[in-house]
Write an enzyme that holds these catalytic residues in place. Structure first.
Site, mmCIF file in Angstrom:
data_model
loop_
_atom_site.group_PDB
_atom_site.id
_atom_site.type_symbol
_atom_site.label_atom_id
_atom_site.label_comp_id
_atom_site.label_asym_id
_atom_site.label_seq_id
_atom_site.Cartn_x
_atom_site.Cartn_y
_atom_site.Cartn_z
ATOM 1 N N VAL A 31 -39.917 19.171 -90.628
ATOM 2 C CA VAL A 31 -41.350 20.281 -90.719
ATOM 3 C C VAL A 31 -40.832 20.794 -92.121
ATOM 4 O O VAL A 31 -41.632 20.898 -92.896
ATOM 5 C CB VAL A 31 -41.750 20.529 -90.126
ATOM 6 N N CYS A 32 -39.768 22.134 -91.983
ATOM 7 C CA CYS A 32 -39.334 23.234 -92.738
ATOM 8 C C CYS A 32 -40.047 22.712 -94.657
ATOM 9 O O CYS A 32 -40.046 22.849 -95.131
ATOM 10 C CB CYS A 32 -38.397 24.064 -92.359
ATOM 11 N N PRO A 33 -39.041 21.758 -94.962
ATOM 12 C CA PRO A 33 -38.726 21.567 -95.794
ATOM 13 C C PRO A 33 -39.567 21.148 -96.877
ATOM 14 O O PRO A 33 -40.548 21.595 -97.555
ATOM 15 C CB PRO A 33 -38.029 20.831 -96.797
#
Length: 187
Positions: A46-48
């Site tokens: 999810v972070c990118p």
């Protein structure tokens, strides 16, 4: 315990920004708006998507006098490796702070101690170094940079217009409210 309306605590760390390693401290945030964008870890899922979304609005935030500091408990070396190897992360021009000693995440009260990872959390800090906006979600729920931009605009508006408040879904240019006895029970 909430960090809203509290000054950020002192910190010093190494960061990666535009091909260089730099030192960033709380003093660097004084006198300007800042967004601290915590995420659990580099090289994840999810972070990118969130960081790419934030990178897309970064030029707009800069024009508004806002600096962005993404923060995870990874090192600045890991941030560089991720920046160099990911198309999404390669778009980032803002600071990527390393917080391997967990000082910054603890300061903002968003560290998951047992895992040694930061929560998915966003903080908007005013030019006096005081937290004005805070958002925290669970691991699997990504944030929306457009909503962050709206919140920054609202925070800047109420700072510049004491006595006014921004209602739900407020967008720049729309009407605000001036709290008074006349409004009690009428909204």
């Amino acid at each position: 315990m909430s960090v809203i309306d509290k000054p950020i605590k002192p910190f010093s760390t190494q960061a990666y920004k535009q091909g260089e390693f730099v030192t960033v401290t709380d003093e660097d945030t004084k006198g300007k708006w800042a967004v601290f964008f915590f995420y659990p870890a580099d090289f994840t899922f999810v972070c990118p998507t969130e960081l790419e979304d934030l990178a897309d609005i970064y030029p707009t935030l800069q024009k508004m006098g806002v600096e962005v500091y993404s923060v995870s408990t990874d090192t600045h070396f890991s941030h560089k490796a991720w920046h160099d190897s990911s198309e999404k992360i390669g778009k980032i021009d803002f600071y990527m702070l390393g917080d391997q000693n967990h000082e910054i995440a603890r300061n903002f009260e968003c560290l998951r101690e047992a895992q040694g990872l930061a929560d998915r959390a966003t903080f908007v800090v005013d030019p006096d170094g005081v937290v004005q906006v805070m958002e925290m979600t669970c691991e699997g729920v990504g944030r929306n940079a457009a909503e962050l931009l709206r919140k920054v605009k609202a925070a800047q508006y109420i700072r510049e217009h004491p006595g006014e408040v921004c209602p739900a879904k407020w967008e720049e240019g729309e009407s605000t409210l001036a709290p008074s006895l006349d409004l009690v029970g009428k909204l």
